[in-house]
Design an enzyme around this catalytic site. Structure first.
Site, PDB file in Angstrom:
ATOM      1  N   VAL A  58       7.336  -2.036   7.432  1.00  0.00           N
ATOM      2  CA  VAL A  58       7.187  -0.598   7.562  1.00  0.00           C
ATOM      3  C   VAL A  58       8.026   0.114   6.181  1.00  0.00           C
ATOM      4  O   VAL A  58       9.164  -0.433   6.102  1.00  0.00           O
ATOM      5  CB  VAL A  58       7.712  -0.078   8.584  1.00  0.00           C
ATOM      6  CG1 VAL A  58       7.513   1.670   8.719  1.00  0.00           C
ATOM      7  CG2 VAL A  58       6.856  -0.469   9.694  1.00  0.00           C
ATOM      8  N   LYS A  59       7.241   0.871   5.484  1.00  0.00           N
ATOM      9  CA  LYS A  59       7.925   1.512   4.212  1.00  0.00           C
ATOM     10  C   LYS A  59       8.676   2.619   4.611  1.00  0.00           C
ATOM     11  O   LYS A  59       8.224   3.507   5.087  1.00  0.00           O
ATOM     12  CB  LYS A  59       6.980   1.442   3.183  1.00  0.00           C
ATOM     13  CG  LYS A  59       6.368   0.421   2.517  1.00  0.00           C
ATOM     14  CD  LYS A  59       5.127   0.498   1.574  1.00  0.00           C
ATOM     15  CE  LYS A  59       5.628   0.738   0.376  1.00  0.00           C
ATOM     16  NZ  LYS A  59       4.571   0.896  -0.902  1.00  0.00           N
ATOM     17  N   ILE A  60       9.968   2.671   4.085  1.00  0.00           N
ATOM     18  CA  ILE A  60      10.838   3.878   4.327  1.00  0.00           C
ATOM     19  C   ILE A  60      11.489   4.237   3.100  1.00  0.00           C
ATOM     20  O   ILE A  60      11.881   3.237   2.504  1.00  0.00           O
ATOM     21  CB  ILE A  60      11.961   3.645   5.332  1.00  0.00           C
ATOM     22  CG1 ILE A  60      11.379   3.347   6.522  1.00  0.00           C
ATOM     23  CG2 ILE A  60      12.894   4.717   5.267  1.00  0.00           C
ATOM     24  CD1 ILE A  60      12.437   3.082   7.777  1.00  0.00           C
ATOM     25  N   MET A  87       2.853  -1.091   5.229  1.00  0.00           N
ATOM     26  CA  MET A  87       2.439   0.533   5.509  1.00  0.00           C
ATOM     27  C   MET A  87       3.618   1.398   5.685  1.00  0.00           C
ATOM     28  O   MET A  87       4.744   1.203   6.057  1.00  0.00           O
ATOM     29  CB  MET A  87       1.850   0.370   7.257  1.00  0.00           C
ATOM     30  CG  MET A  87       1.455   1.721   7.682  1.00  0.00           C
ATOM     31  SD  MET A  87      -0.235   2.216   7.213  1.00  0.00           S
ATOM     32  CE  MET A  87      -0.144   3.755   7.765  1.00  0.00           C
ATOM     33  N   SER A 132       0.901  -1.207   0.196  1.00  0.00           N
ATOM     34  CA  SER A 132       0.039   0.092   0.013  1.00  0.00           C
ATOM     35  C   SER A 132       0.841   1.356   0.254  1.00  0.00           C
ATOM     36  O   SER A 132       2.025   1.225   0.259  1.00  0.00           O
ATOM     37  CB  SER A 132      -0.837   0.210   1.149  1.00  0.00           C
ATOM     38  OG  SER A 132      -0.230   0.284   2.554  1.00  0.00           O
TER      39      SER A 132
END
Length: 367
Positions: free
Chosen positions: A138-140, A107, A43
């Site tokens: 977790v998207k960075i 996310m 997402s």
């Protein structure tokens, strides 16, 4: 055998580049898992902006959270995590049977943090804790400021999906950060098994370059950059440094093909799915592309470990006037800016929705 199943059997994970509450409520996501070999999803702010804006599926959630005193980013994060927890639970059996290689959801940290290392680390810790799901990335973004945040997050044991990568050099920088994080964990006596993927964006290369190139080079640049990066990925996995980490129990940071929906209407709608058939990678695709590939997709062999004709293609494109290194930096900046725009639209949409729903709940004014 269905084309999607063929890719799965090849050793590539097929993920859905979308999530909506409707997909979860009506059983569509469960059907994709059962029938189309979907084993994860991604997402981003643009996806949630569209999901929350289309229809009324989120209205009750927005209203309830507003009444509970939530607003802005905190309201959105909990709204998004409600969906992602449900999706993560659907993928949990895959996560377990593949020993945490597959079955992930993602996310994003706030796009406003793309140039904020400390803020990205803090946000990653917060989302990881709040999500309460082992199979949530977790998207960075892999921006220069994001690279040290990725290393620190991996050291802290937070699974990371590195987003907004456009070039082989950008991929190599985040692969190094991942390995440094794992090496630090080993030195500290911690478990080296921390999940991660590195997401290379493909179609945006061709959107940006086609107008500068002769017809015979249209829609070639994204594939060539992908081939070049796949070669670097394979070389890294074969390196003594990585082999030492793998022997200690570390898990490879898989290469993920992102932005794989075809943007050029004159090109095949499954172009970037067939071209990126490669074991030990992930292809995350929009629903439209998934439907197309499941319906009429074909495999044309497997991506070459040595990059195939990537170098020759890149040389031809450079000779035609495209500054590939400069374009990579521009695409990353433009991608970050686009996510900021979607993020701001999303938060404004939630404000507007909350206000409208509050007015409706008051009913008609007394006369």
């Amino acid at each position: 055998m269905k084309a999607t199943r063929q890719l799965h059997e090849l050793g590539q994970s097929l993920w859905l580049d979308n999530i909506t509450r409707t997909l979860l409520d009506d059983g569509t996501l469960s059907r994709y898992i059962a029938e189309d070999s979907i084993t994860g999803l991604t997402s981003n702010p643009s996806i949630f902006d569209a999901a929350i804006g289309d229809g009324d599926a989120y209205d009750a959630g927005v209203h309830a959270k507003t009444l509970a005193g939530l607003s802005g980013e905190a309201l959105f994060t909990e709204l998004a995590l409600e969906d992602l927890r449900r999706a993560a639970d659907l993928f949990k059996p895959i996560f377990e049977t593949t020993r945490q290689v597959d079955g992930w959801v993602s996310m994003e940290v706030s796009p406003l943090l793309a140039a904020d290392t400390a803020g990205s680390i803090a946000a990653a810790r917060h989302i990881h804790h709040q999500a309460q799901r082992d199979n949530l990335f977790v998207k960075i973004p892999g921006t220069p400021e994001g690279v040290p945040a990725i290393e620190e997050a991996i050291f802290l044991g937070i699974p990371i999906n590195v987003t907004l990568l456009f070039s082989c050099a950008q991929y190599q920088a985040v692969a190094e950060a991942y390995m440094r994080g794992i090496e630090r964990r080993l030195q500290a006596g911690l478990d080296p098994k921390v999940g991660s993927v590195a997401s290379l964006f493909i179609s945006r290369w061709d959107v940006a370059s086609n107008k500068q190139l002769p017809d015979e080079l249209h829609n070639k640049l994204g594939i060539a950059v992908g081939q070049q990066t796949y070669r670097a990925y394979r070389e890294l996995l074969a390196s003594p440094r990585w082999q030492k980490l793998a022997a200690a129990g570390a898990q490879p940071q898989r290469l993920l093909w992102a932005s794989t929906g075809t943007k050029d209407p004159s090109a095949a709608d499954t172009l970037y799915i067939s071209a990126f058939a490669a074991p030990d990678t992930v292809n995350t695709m929009p629903e439209k592309t998934l439907h197309a590939f499941a319906d009429h997709g074909k495999l044309h062999g497997v991506m070459a470990f040595d990059g195939g004709d990537a170098d020759a293609t890149l040389a031809r494109i450079a000779k035609a006037g495209v500054d590939i290194d400069a374009l990579a930096l521009q695409l990353q900046k433009d991608g970050a800016d686009a996510f900021v725009k979607s993020w701001n639209q999303l938060l404004q949409r939630i404000v507007d929705k909350a206000s409208t729903l509050a007015d409706k709940s008051k009913g008609p004014a007394l006369r």
